[in-house]
Design an enzyme around this catalytic site. Structure first.
Site, PDB file in Angstrom:
ATOM      1  CG  ASP A   1       7.204  -3.381  -3.034  1.00  0.00           C
ATOM      2  OD1 ASP A   1       7.329  -4.523  -3.510  1.00  0.00           O
ATOM      3  OD2 ASP A   1       7.403  -3.113  -1.838  1.00  0.00           O
TER       4      ASP A   1
ATOM      5  CB  SER B   1      -0.929  -0.001   1.220  1.00  0.00           C
ATOM      6  OG  SER B   1      -0.176  -0.148   2.397  1.00  0.00           O
TER       7      SER B   1
HETATM    8  C1  GLA Z   1       9.300  -5.399   0.642  1.00  0.00           C
HETATM    9  C2  GLA Z   1      10.161  -4.366  -0.069  1.00  0.00           C
HETATM   10  C3  GLA Z   1      10.566  -4.860  -1.446  1.00  0.00           C
HETATM   11  C4  GLA Z   1      11.155  -6.261  -1.403  1.00  0.00           C
HETATM   12  C5  GLA Z   1      10.281  -7.191  -0.560  1.00  0.00           C
HETATM   13  C6  GLA Z   1      10.920  -8.533  -0.366  1.00  0.00           C
HETATM   14  O1  GLA Z   1       8.081  -5.544  -0.005  1.00  0.00           O
HETATM   15  O2  GLA Z   1       9.463  -3.146  -0.188  1.00  0.00           O
HETATM   16  O3  GLA Z   1      11.461  -3.945  -2.046  1.00  0.00           O
HETATM   17  O4  GLA Z   1      12.475  -6.229  -0.918  1.00  0.00           O
HETATM   18  O5  GLA Z   1       9.989  -6.636   0.706  1.00  0.00           O
HETATM   19  O6  GLA Z   1      11.024  -9.204  -1.567  1.00  0.00           O
END
Ligand code: GLA
Length: 385
Positions: A168, A123
């Site tokens: 993300d 989010s």
């Molecule tokens: C979180 C982080 C990502 C990634 C994941 C693990 O979501 O924001 O950048 O490192 O953990 O894969």
């Protein structure tokens, strides 16, 4: 967010709105800050940032989810740690644009989202990406998408203090409906991989365990440091430089904990490639199931980022007929992703709830996700109000 809601809180009409989705990650966890591979997809839940320029140097941020007066900061140098809650991501984006010398001015921002909070569905990246896209459009900056990804990520890294990788934000900004985003985080090249589990009678079931999920807690940053330590010991620039064949020799000289971290990252990269190979040859996605299970074991035992809630949900889903299940995102809480027959979804969801109740855990929330489109402007006619 509606123009009327914007005007009610911020006292004037908005100019434009941008929406960015949360994400699910099929496979490739804790690889994105190691130059590795990830395979996420946008989900049909997101955050809309509605904005209007101001004539002064104030940044005001209001949120439908946290009603009340907007957070207000001056454009010049907001200090990390001074802006509470989700507004910090928005202010972080403005600050990052300013740091880059972009023509940034005062702005009113209203946020409205439906990504389940704390579920490991990004989010926060959705919020940062929605604001980044909205401000890029508002000020006519014309930033290319990779720069939008970078601005949103730096806002999280430098202002909010979460040392996340770029998965993300990339998923939010680069995803395409009906596809997974196969991203190489070493050079940020990507390919869209068609993904239509429904054609095989399958669904992606997200099980939000409702266990608290806090990346800022320090464990995530510790994993990053351990990976950097391994690179120093091995004399390599990034764990991406290791292939599975190199593992026996590479692990021999490392202490057990660091060796286990390295093993996770290297085998996880291999699992992403195996998944992509299966899906691009048009295989039944059920064949990805064992790779999901292997990823969960690796995250649990080698990377040590799982927890009772996640392990219980993954095991219960598989025992009830899921083809594979694994924790997603940073870990220490959040969600499990299970690949299930659409027809068996109710039984699997029920089995997961029963297992949680039996273990005295919070009742998990189940939702089905599909590979949704990435971020973009919300057309004026699409904004109600
Ligand atoms: C979180 C982080 C990502 C990634 C994941 C693990 O979501 O924001 O950048 O490192 O953990 O894969």
């Amino acid at each position: 967010m509606t123009p009327r809601a914007f005007a009610e809180v911020l006292g004037r009409p908005p100019t434009l709105a941008w929406r960015a989705p949360g994400r699910v990650n099929l496979i490739g966890e804790h690889t994105d800050y190691n130059g590795g591979f990830v395979l996420p997809a946008a989900i049909p839940y997101g955050v809309t940032a509605t904005v209007a320029a101001r004539a002064d140097d104030l940044v005001r941020v209001a949120s439908a989810q946290f009603p009340g007066p907007p957070a207000v900061v001056r454009l010049a140098d907001p200090e990390p740690g001074t802006v509470p809650g989700g507004a910090a991501y928005a202010v972080g984006v403005v600050r990052e644009m300013r740091r880059r010398g972009l023509p940034v001015a005062g702005v009113d921002i209203h946020l409205d989202g439906d990504v389940p909070q704390g579920a490991g569905l990004s989010s926060s990246a959705a919020l940062a990406c929605a604001v980044t896209g909205a401000l890029d459009a508002l000020w006519g900056l014309g930033l290319p998408v990779p720069a939008l990804v970078d601005v949103a990520r730096r806002a999280e890294n430098d202002f909010v203090g979460v040392p996340c990788g770029a998965m993300d934000q990339s998923a939010a900004l680069l995803s395409r409906a009906g596809h997974l985003l196969f991203l190489d985080t070493r050079d940020m090249t990507f390919r869209h991989i068609p993904f239509a589990p429904e054609r095989f009678g399958l669904e992606l079931l997200v099980i939000d365990t409702r266990a608290p999920h806090r990346l800022v807690d320090g464990a995530y940053a510790r994993r990053r440091r351990e990976c950097a330590e391994a690179c120093r010991a091995l004399g390599i620039a990034s764990l991406r430089d290791l292939a599975t064949d190199d593992l026996p020799a590479a692990l021999a000289g490392l202490d057990d904990r660091i060796a286990a971290r390295v093993r996770h990252v290297v085998t996880e990269n291999a699992r992403v490639l195996a998944t992509v190979a299966l899906l691009t040859e048009g295989a039944d996605p059920r064949r990805v199931g064992p790779l999901l299970d292997a990823a969960h074991r690796s995250l649990r035992d080698d990377y040590e980022v799982s927890g009772t809630e996640l392990d219980t949900a993954a095991a219960a889903a598989v025992a009830a007929g899921a083809y594979g299940a694994r924790m997603i995102g940073g870990g220490f809480g959040g969600s499990v992703l299970a690949l299930v027959d659409a027809a068996r979804r109710p039984q699997i969801a029920e089995a997961v709830r029963t297992a949680a109740a039996r273990t005295g855990l919070p009742e998990p929330r189940c939702l089905t996700v599909t590979a949704a489109p990435g971020a973009g402007p919300v057309p004026p006619e699409g904004r109600r109000g």
